[in-house]
Design a protein around this motif. Structure first.
Motif, PDB file in Angstrom:
ATOM      1  N   THR A   4      33.724  -1.984 113.906  1.00 50.96           N
ATOM      2  CA  THR A   4      34.930  -2.444 113.205  1.00 50.96           C
ATOM      3  C   THR A   4      34.587  -3.465 112.137  1.00 50.96           C
ATOM      4  O   THR A   4      35.081  -3.392 111.000  1.00 50.96           O
ATOM      5  N   LEU A   5      33.713  -4.425 112.494  1.00 51.06           N
ATOM      6  CA  LEU A   5      33.311  -5.441 111.521  1.00 51.06           C
ATOM      7  C   LEU A   5      32.574  -4.822 110.330  1.00 51.06           C
ATOM      8  O   LEU A   5      32.782  -5.211 109.172  1.00 51.06           O
ATOM      9  N   ILE A   6      31.728  -3.857 110.602  1.00 50.74           N
ATOM     10  CA  ILE A   6      30.975  -3.197 109.526  1.00 50.74           C
ATOM     11  C   ILE A   6      31.927  -2.441 108.589  1.00 50.74           C
ATOM     12  O   ILE A   6      31.797  -2.526 107.362  1.00 50.74           O
ATOM     13  N   ILE A   7      32.902  -1.743 109.170  1.00 52.49           N
ATOM     14  CA  ILE A   7      33.866  -0.997 108.348  1.00 52.49           C
ATOM     15  C   ILE A   7      34.706  -1.952 107.499  1.00 52.49           C
ATOM     16  O   ILE A   7      34.906  -1.746 106.293  1.00 52.49           O
ATOM     17  N   ALA A  59      18.229  -2.906 107.271  1.00 53.89           N
ATOM     18  CA  ALA A  59      19.589  -2.497 106.909  1.00 53.89           C
ATOM     19  C   ALA A  59      20.605  -3.598 107.212  1.00 53.89           C
ATOM     20  O   ALA A  59      21.539  -3.825 106.432  1.00 53.89           O
ATOM     21  N   ASP A  60      20.408  -4.291 108.348  1.00 63.16           N
ATOM     22  CA  ASP A  60      21.303  -5.400 108.688  1.00 63.16           C
ATOM     23  C   ASP A  60      21.225  -6.504 107.642  1.00 63.16           C
ATOM     24  O   ASP A  60      22.253  -7.025 107.183  1.00 63.16           O
ATOM     25  N   TYR A  61      20.009  -6.873 107.277  1.00 62.92           N
ATOM     26  CA  TYR A  61      19.822  -7.936 106.286  1.00 62.92           C
ATOM     27  C   TYR A  61      20.402  -7.511 104.928  1.00 62.92           C
ATOM     28  O   TYR A  61      21.019  -8.318 104.220  1.00 62.92           O
ATOM     29  N   MET A  65      23.429  -9.387 102.847  1.00 65.04           N
ATOM     30  CA  MET A  65      23.232  -9.836 101.467  1.00 65.04           C
ATOM     31  C   MET A  65      24.295  -9.259 100.537  1.00 65.04           C
ATOM     32  O   MET A  65      24.774  -9.940  99.625  1.00 65.04           O
ATOM     33  N   VAL A  66      24.677  -8.019 100.777  1.00 61.03           N
ATOM     34  CA  VAL A  66      25.735  -7.404  99.966  1.00 61.03           C
ATOM     35  C   VAL A  66      27.068  -8.115 100.212  1.00 61.03           C
ATOM     36  O   VAL A  66      27.830  -8.378  99.269  1.00 61.03           O
ATOM     37  N   TRP A  67      27.362  -8.441 101.466  1.00 67.59           N
ATOM     38  CA  TRP A  67      28.589  -9.174 101.768  1.00 67.59           C
ATOM     39  C   TRP A  67      28.592 -10.532 101.082  1.00 67.59           C
ATOM     40  O   TRP A  67      29.613 -10.953 100.533  1.00 67.59           O
ATOM     41  N   ILE A  68      27.471 -11.227 101.125  1.00 69.15           N
ATOM     42  CA  ILE A  68      27.384 -12.543 100.465  1.00 69.15           C
ATOM     43  C   ILE A  68      27.599 -12.395  98.961  1.00 69.15           C
ATOM     44  O   ILE A  68      28.310 -13.195  98.342  1.00 69.15           O
ATOM     45  N   ALA A  69      26.999 -11.372  98.372  1.00 72.40           N
ATOM     46  CA  ALA A  69      27.177 -11.128  96.938  1.00 72.40           C
ATOM     47  C   ALA A  69      28.645 -10.860  96.607  1.00 72.40           C
ATOM     48  O   ALA A  69      29.163 -11.321  95.577  1.00 72.40           O
TER      49      ALA A  69
END
Length: 364
Positions: A4-7, A59-61, A65-69
């Protein structure tokens, strides 16, 4: 929970980056609005994920990083509207401003029937000028007596389509026009305001269409940019005010500022969210005042509720052309001028198309 969090993280990341696309598509342009909301929600998702799960793969990292961006991307838009940034509009240093005036802007919401409450607010605030967006003929009849006594000058165009407009002034108005710049049923006003001292300035009032279901924003962009170009060319210093149906940090509003060279008193001071007064969690700055650097700010305030879905906003300015050079202002480069030209042309073509459709529907 992890899935759910990933989606959710993917969805809000998409919300962050989609508005970068320069397009009038409504479902993309509407994402200009909740920049702060997306940043906060995505930050919550990020912190929850880090607290609950270990990062045990590349993949987790990469995902983190994409979320932070995405969060940084959202913050960079709203950052200028925090006290951390130096204000764009300087405050007057005059203890007794000689050419001061107060302008009040209120989207009254056509279906709102709290006429007396609104009149009480206006009489209490006692502005020198008042812009009313969305008044229909019932609204006009309910405020006419008191406001015609209080404001000897006015421009009136009440309509039944939520795009009516009324402008009331204690100051003399010259060369007033009711104009339909892009769409035949969406008016804007132009007038020259003469202060008691004899100094004059141009005032443009606007209320273009917002992005909404199946309604793209070509005409909104065109109307705002047409006004921006006109305000830049007028012989007097200019003010543009009204419900712009756009947030202060959008690409369109930034381009409007670049083309007009106007300043925004919100920069460095706060959001001053005016919509939605009825839903506290979803509020955005949609009602604006932009002005030339000939003016200095005295006060900027968001006023109380009166039954509309917009808060009114009040601004007091002082005309100080002698200090004009002390305020920095945006300047459009060649690329921005060309972009504005293309957007105006696209919007005018779309406006003609909508005008034709409305005419055909009216005939049928």
């Amino acid at each position: 929970m992890q899935t759910t969090l990933i989606i959710l993280g993917f969805i809000f990341t998409l919300f962050s980056f989609l508005p970068i696309i320069r397009t009038p598509l409504w479902w993309i342009r509407i994402l200009d609005f909740p920049r702060l909301h997306v940043a906060i929600l995505l930050s919550g998702i990020l912190l929850s994920y880090l607290a609950l799960y270990e990062l045990d793969s590349t993949a987790d990292y990469a995902m983190i990083m994409v979320w932070i961006a995405a969060i940084i991307n959202e913050v960079r838009y709203v950052f200028n509207f925090t006290p951390v940034v130096n204000p764009e509009a300087l405050k007057t240093k005059q203890k007794h401003p000689a050419n001061a005036f107060t302008l009040m802007i209120a989207n009254v919401r056509m279906v709102n029937d709290k006429y007396d409450k609104f009149k009480e607010l206006v009489l209490q605030e006692n502005p020198d000028m008042l812009i009313m967006n969305e008044p229909n003929h019932i609204w006009y009849e309910n405020v006419r007596k008191e406001f015609e006594e209080k404001f000897p000058y006015s421009i009136k165009k009440p309509l039944e389509n939520t795009y009516g407009m009324l402008f009331w002034s204690k100051f003399k108005l010259l060369n007033s026009e009711i104009r339909f710049l892009v769409e035949d049923d969406i008016p804007s006003f132009y007038t020259v305001v003469e202060l008691p001292s004899g100094h004059k300035f141009d005032l443009f009032t606007v209320h273009p269409q917002p992005p909404r279901l199946m309604q793209n924003t070509e005409t909104r962009e065109a109307e705002l940019l047409i006004v921006a170009k006109e305000a830049k060319k007028t012989p007097y210093p200019s003010i543009v005010a009204g419900d712009l149906n756009d947030v202060a940090w959008s690409r369109t509003t930034k381009l409007f500022k670049q083309i007009s060279s106007m300043i925004d008193p919100r920069v460095g001071r706060g959001f001053y969210n005016t919509y939605n007064a009825l839903i506290p969690l979803f509020r955005y700055p949609l009602d604006h005042v932009f002005y030339d650097q000939d003016f200095r700010l005295i006060t900027l305030r968001r006023l109380g509720k009166f039954g509309s879905d917009h808060f009114p906003i009040s601004i007091s300015l002082n005309y100080e052309p002698q200090h004009e050079s002390e305020q920095k202002h945006p300047v459009a480069d060649l690329e921005e001028k060309e972009e504005a030209k293309e957007m105006i042309q696209e919007g005018l073509e779309k406006g003609e198309e909508r005008n034709h459709e409305k005419s055909e529907n009216h005939k049928s």
